[in-house]
Every structure is written in structure tokens, then in C-alpha cells.
Write a protein that holds these residues in place. Structure first.
Motif, PDB file in Angstrom:
ATOM      1  N   THR A   1     -12.653  -8.671 -13.789  1.00  0.00           N
ATOM      2  CA  THR A   1     -12.287  -7.841 -14.934  1.00  0.00           C
ATOM      3  C   THR A   1     -11.862  -6.467 -14.433  1.00  0.00           C
ATOM      4  O   THR A   1     -12.302  -6.019 -13.364  1.00  0.00           O
ATOM      5  CB  THR A   1     -13.449  -7.673 -15.928  1.00  0.00           C
ATOM      6  N   ILE A   2     -11.011  -5.805 -15.191  1.00  0.00           N
ATOM      7  CA  ILE A   2     -10.566  -4.470 -14.795  1.00  0.00           C
ATOM      8  C   ILE A   2     -11.757  -3.523 -14.689  1.00  0.00           C
ATOM      9  O   ILE A   2     -11.807  -2.659 -13.805  1.00  0.00           O
ATOM     10  CB  ILE A   2      -9.534  -3.935 -15.803  1.00  0.00           C
ATOM     11  N   GLY A   3     -12.750  -3.697 -15.553  1.00  0.00           N
ATOM     12  CA  GLY A   3     -13.923  -2.846 -15.507  1.00  0.00           C
ATOM     13  C   GLY A   3     -14.676  -2.914 -14.186  1.00  0.00           C
ATOM     14  O   GLY A   3     -15.328  -1.948 -13.782  1.00  0.00           O
ATOM     15  N   ASP A   4     -14.594  -4.059 -13.487  1.00  0.00           N
ATOM     16  CA  ASP A   4     -15.252  -4.197 -12.189  1.00  0.00           C
ATOM     17  C   ASP A   4     -14.629  -3.276 -11.136  1.00  0.00           C
ATOM     18  O   ASP A   4     -15.279  -2.942 -10.137  1.00  0.00           O
ATOM     19  CB  ASP A   4     -15.161  -5.646 -11.699  1.00  0.00           C
ATOM     20  N   PHE A   5     -13.367  -2.884 -11.353  1.00  0.00           N
ATOM     21  CA  PHE A   5     -12.644  -2.066 -10.372  1.00  0.00           C
ATOM     22  C   PHE A   5     -12.463  -0.621 -10.843  1.00  0.00           C
ATOM     23  O   PHE A   5     -12.208   0.256 -10.023  1.00  0.00           O
ATOM     24  CB  PHE A   5     -11.265  -2.679 -10.096  1.00  0.00           C
TER      25      PHE A   5
ATOM     26  N   THR B   1       7.247   1.418 -12.359  1.00  0.00           N
ATOM     27  CA  THR B   1       7.439  -0.018 -12.538  1.00  0.00           C
ATOM     28  C   THR B   1       6.639  -0.537 -13.733  1.00  0.00           C
ATOM     29  O   THR B   1       5.815   0.165 -14.313  1.00  0.00           O
ATOM     30  CB  THR B   1       6.991  -0.780 -11.278  1.00  0.00           C
ATOM     31  N   ALA B   2       6.907  -1.805 -14.074  1.00  0.00           N
ATOM     32  CA  ALA B   2       6.111  -2.453 -15.122  1.00  0.00           C
ATOM     33  C   ALA B   2       4.641  -2.516 -14.712  1.00  0.00           C
ATOM     34  O   ALA B   2       3.747  -2.410 -15.560  1.00  0.00           O
ATOM     35  CB  ALA B   2       6.650  -3.867 -15.377  1.00  0.00           C
ATOM     36  N   GLN B   3       4.390  -2.661 -13.407  1.00  0.00           N
ATOM     37  CA  GLN B   3       3.012  -2.680 -12.918  1.00  0.00           C
ATOM     38  C   GLN B   3       2.330  -1.329 -13.124  1.00  0.00           C
ATOM     39  O   GLN B   3       1.144  -1.253 -13.472  1.00  0.00           O
ATOM     40  CB  GLN B   3       2.985  -3.040 -11.420  1.00  0.00           C
ATOM     41  N   ASP B   4       3.092  -0.248 -12.916  1.00  0.00           N
ATOM     42  CA  ASP B   4       2.575   1.099 -13.137  1.00  0.00           C
ATOM     43  C   ASP B   4       2.189   1.267 -14.607  1.00  0.00           C
ATOM     44  O   ASP B   4       1.093   1.761 -14.936  1.00  0.00           O
ATOM     45  CB  ASP B   4       3.644   2.121 -12.742  1.00  0.00           C
ATOM     46  N   LYS B   5       3.059   0.847 -15.497  1.00  0.00           N
ATOM     47  CA  LYS B   5       2.782   0.957 -16.929  1.00  0.00           C
ATOM     48  C   LYS B   5       1.554   0.152 -17.321  1.00  0.00           C
ATOM     49  O   LYS B   5       0.698   0.614 -18.088  1.00  0.00           O
ATOM     50  CB  LYS B   5       4.001   0.478 -17.721  1.00  0.00           C
ATOM     51  N   ALA B   6       1.454  -1.071 -16.777  1.00  0.00           N
ATOM     52  CA  ALA B   6       0.344  -1.953 -17.139  1.00  0.00           C
ATOM     53  C   ALA B   6      -1.001  -1.398 -16.670  1.00  0.00           C
ATOM     54  O   ALA B   6      -1.971  -1.363 -17.436  1.00  0.00           O
ATOM     55  CB  ALA B   6       0.569  -3.346 -16.562  1.00  0.00           C
TER      56      ALA B   6
ATOM     57  N   SER C   1      -1.725   1.700 -15.759  1.00  0.00           N
ATOM     58  CA  SER C   1      -2.007   3.016 -16.331  1.00  0.00           C
ATOM     59  C   SER C   1      -2.612   2.905 -17.724  1.00  0.00           C
ATOM     60  O   SER C   1      -3.365   3.782 -18.152  1.00  0.00           O
ATOM     61  CB  SER C   1      -0.721   3.859 -16.395  1.00  0.00           C
ATOM     62  N   GLY C   2      -2.306   1.814 -18.412  1.00  0.00           N
ATOM     63  CA  GLY C   2      -2.822   1.637 -19.761  1.00  0.00           C
ATOM     64  C   GLY C   2      -4.267   1.187 -19.830  1.00  0.00           C
ATOM     65  O   GLY C   2      -4.879   1.246 -20.911  1.00  0.00           O
TER      66      GLY C   2
ATOM     67  N   ILE D   1      -6.712   1.773 -16.905  1.00  0.00           N
ATOM     68  CA  ILE D   1      -7.619   2.489 -16.003  1.00  0.00           C
ATOM     69  C   ILE D   1      -8.067   3.800 -16.658  1.00  0.00           C
ATOM     70  O   ILE D   1      -7.240   4.644 -17.030  1.00  0.00           O
ATOM     71  CB  ILE D   1      -6.944   2.770 -14.644  1.00  0.00           C
ATOM     72  N   LYS D   2      -9.369   3.968 -16.776  1.00  0.00           N
ATOM     73  CA  LYS D   2      -9.932   5.150 -17.421  1.00  0.00           C
ATOM     74  C   LYS D   2     -10.675   6.060 -16.444  1.00  0.00           C
ATOM     75  O   LYS D   2     -10.729   7.275 -16.622  1.00  0.00           O
ATOM     76  CB  LYS D   2     -10.903   4.726 -18.535  1.00  0.00           C
ATOM     77  N   GLN D   3     -11.273   5.475 -15.398  1.00  0.00           N
ATOM     78  CA  GLN D   3     -12.099   6.261 -14.474  1.00  0.00           C
ATOM     79  C   GLN D   3     -11.500   6.333 -13.062  1.00  0.00           C
ATOM     80  O   GLN D   3     -11.657   7.343 -12.380  1.00  0.00           O
ATOM     81  CB  GLN D   3     -13.498   5.640 -14.371  1.00  0.00           C
ATOM     82  N   GLY D   4     -10.861   5.269 -12.626  1.00  0.00           N
ATOM     83  CA  GLY D   4     -10.321   5.230 -11.274  1.00  0.00           C
ATOM     84  C   GLY D   4      -9.124   6.148 -11.099  1.00  0.00           C
ATOM     85  O   GLY D   4      -8.538   6.645 -12.068  1.00  0.00           O
ATOM     86  N   LYS D   5      -8.721   6.341  -9.841  1.00  0.00           N
ATOM     87  CA  LYS D   5      -7.553   7.169  -9.511  1.00  0.00           C
ATOM     88  C   LYS D   5      -6.348   6.252  -9.315  1.00  0.00           C
ATOM     89  O   LYS D   5      -6.475   5.154  -8.764  1.00  0.00           O
ATOM     90  CB  LYS D   5      -7.816   7.975  -8.244  1.00  0.00           C
ATOM     91  N   ILE D   6      -5.185   6.706  -9.743  1.00  0.00           N
ATOM     92  CA  ILE D   6      -3.956   5.940  -9.555  1.00  0.00           C
ATOM     93  C   ILE D   6      -3.051   6.699  -8.589  1.00  0.00           C
ATOM     94  O   ILE D   6      -2.677   7.846  -8.836  1.00  0.00           O
ATOM     95  CB  ILE D   6      -3.233   5.685 -10.893  1.00  0.00           C
TER      96      ILE D   6
END
Length: 280
Positions: free
Chosen positions: A148-152, A165-170, A172-173, A175-180
């Protein structure tokens, strides 16, 4: 005038009108194209080929095509339809237009989108596209991570992604705590994870799989649940193709997918792409 006619006569006229309406629908139903019969008469199945590894690849020297959609198209034509198969070189901008214009019979490796569905009919997906994560399996920060995304999504975890990219958009929508870490190209993104400046490589699942096959010693692929930007990757055919023809193709793909044969073709194509036997 009709209101003065006896009821029985009015009923007969209504029935006659209904029958006439039904008869006018017959030509429209009969207009569905029997694609496979036409191809069998012609003796050749033409597959539109826009290059994107590992789906469709083309050797610059020999002109030979490979990739798992190429394998599927060739097998369907030769084994099911029993015709010769030709691959017609094109690009992604023209792949749908060429299908509509009759330049080829099937378009290979189309992502299923509502916009494209207005222009073409899709087979069932041969595989699925989605945004995936790739990590170093020995990274202690992610030792207990599941899928799950929450695990990361932790304050000390850095996600590397190609900017814009589409991956960046996906990513970014969600991730709340991690760094991008947004970088200009995929080489820089992969190097960030290889050098351990970043913890998670964010990319399309097919290209992440290519990278994992090339680096089996340390990589681990993760398909997040719920899925990120998931789409089926399918064959496209013209909109006027009959339901019976589409069913033939769908049964073929469903059987090959359920038996694991398509997964094996994906791995074969990935290894071929990494061996650089098909320059892009």
C-alpha cells in the motif's frame, strides 16, 4: 383522418408501422464488418506497429519486429486465422488514425482510455499498465513495507520520479508525508535510486519491469494497492467490427493470459530489450 378509423384497423396500422421500423434496422445490423473473414480471404493480417519496448520493438538493421504484442499478433494471425502476418511501421500519433483509415487491421498495445474508445473498439486487455514502485530490497527503511502507498509514505522516504510525467501526477496525488525528488529524465531517476539518494523509483510498471529484469540482484517491484493510474493495454480494431469477431480475439487473449503465457512473453521481450538486440 386516423381517429375515425375502427380500432382494429388502427391497431393493424400500428403493427405494420412497428414491423416496418424493425425491417429498417436490419441493414444497419448487417453492416457490421466480418473482419476475420475478410482477412482470411485476403490471406494477410496487417498489424499497426508503433515502437515502445517491451510491447513492440524493431531492429534498426534488419527491420524485424519483436515484443510481446508482436508475438501475440503473429500467433493470432498464423494459428487462429491461418494467414500471413505483416507489421506496418507507424508512430503513436498515427496509430489510431491509420486503423480508422484501413491502413492496418489491428493496432497493437493501445492503452484503454475513454477518449480512444470513442474512435476504436478495444479487445480485452492483454496486460495492464499502471504506475509501480521499484525499491532496493535491502533498504532497511522499507524492510516491513507491504504494497500500500501508506507503507512507503513516511517522512524519511524519498520518491524519485521524472518531472511532469503521468507518474509524477499520480504519485504527487497520494504522497502526504514522504519527499518527492523530481528529476528531468529517467536515467537520472534510476541513478538516484541506484546511488541510494532516493528510496523509491516511480515509473510505469512495464518500464520498471524492464529495469528490474536488468538488475535482479537488488530490485523489488511493487504494484500498489489500490492501483495507481491503472489502464488495460489491448489491441484496437475498427468500431464497425462485429461482436462475434471481437469475441474471437477476446477468447484468444483471455486464454493466453490465464495460462500465464502472456507473462512469459513479457519476460522474454524484457530480456531481449535489455540485451539491446532491438535498438530503439
Amino acid at each position: 383522418m386516423a381517429r375515425f378509423l375502427p380500432r382494429t384497423i388502427r391497431n393493424m396500422l400500428v403493427c405494420a408501422s412497428a414491423i416496418g421500423a424493425l425491417l429498417t434496422q436490419v441493414p444497419a445490423q448487417a453492416a457490421d464488418v466480418s473482419l476475420w473473414k475478410d482477412i482470411q480471404k485476403a490471406g494477410v493480417l496487417r498489424c499497426g506497429a508503433a515502437v515502445a519496448a517491451p510491447y513492440v520493438m524493431r531492429d534498426a538493421r534488419s527491420g524485424e519486429y519483436s515484443g510481446y504484442f508482436v508475438d501475440l499478433c503473429r500467433d493470432f494471425g498464423e494459428r487462429v486465422l491461418k494467414v500471413k502476418v505483416e507489421f506496418v511501421d507507424t508512430n503513436w500519433d498515427n496509430l489510431v488514425a491509420g486503423l480508422q483509415g484501413g491502413k492496418w487491421d489491428m493496432a497493437m498495445a493501445l492503452n484503454q482510455t475513454p477518449e480512444r474508445a470513442l474512435a476504436v473498439s478495444f479487445s480485452v486487455p492483454a496486460t495492464d499498465y499502471q504506475v509501480s514502485l521499484l525499491i532496493n530490497k535491502d533498504n532497511p527503511k522499507l524492510a516491513s513495507a507491504g504494497n500500500t502507498i501508506g507503507d512507503f509514505d513516511k517522512p524519511d522516504v524519498t520518491f524519485a520520479v521524472m518531472s511532469g510525467t503521468a507518474q509524477d501526477k499520480a504519485i504527487s496525488g497520494v504522497i502526504k508525508q514522504g519527499k518527492i525528488m523530481r528529476l528531468p529524465g529517467m536515467d537520472e531517476v534510476r541513478m538516484a535510486v541506484m546511488s541510494k539518494r532516493a528510496d523509491v523509483l516511480v515509473d510505469a510498471s512495464d518500464t520498471n519491469h524492464l529495469f528490474a529484469v536488468a538488475n535482479p540482484g537488488w530490485t523489488k517491484e511493487v504494484l500498489p494497492k489500490p492501483a495507481l493510474a491503472k489502464q488495460g493495454v489491448a489491441f484496437g480494431v475498427r468500431r464497425d467490427v462485429s461482436a462475434a469477431d471481437l469475441q474471437t480475439l477476446n477468447i484468444y487473449l483471455a486464454q493466453r493470459r490465464e495460462t500465464g503465457e502472456i507473462d512469459a512473453l513479457v519476460d522474454k521481450a524484457s530480456q531481449l530489450a535489455n540485451a539491446d538486440k532491438t535498438p530503439q
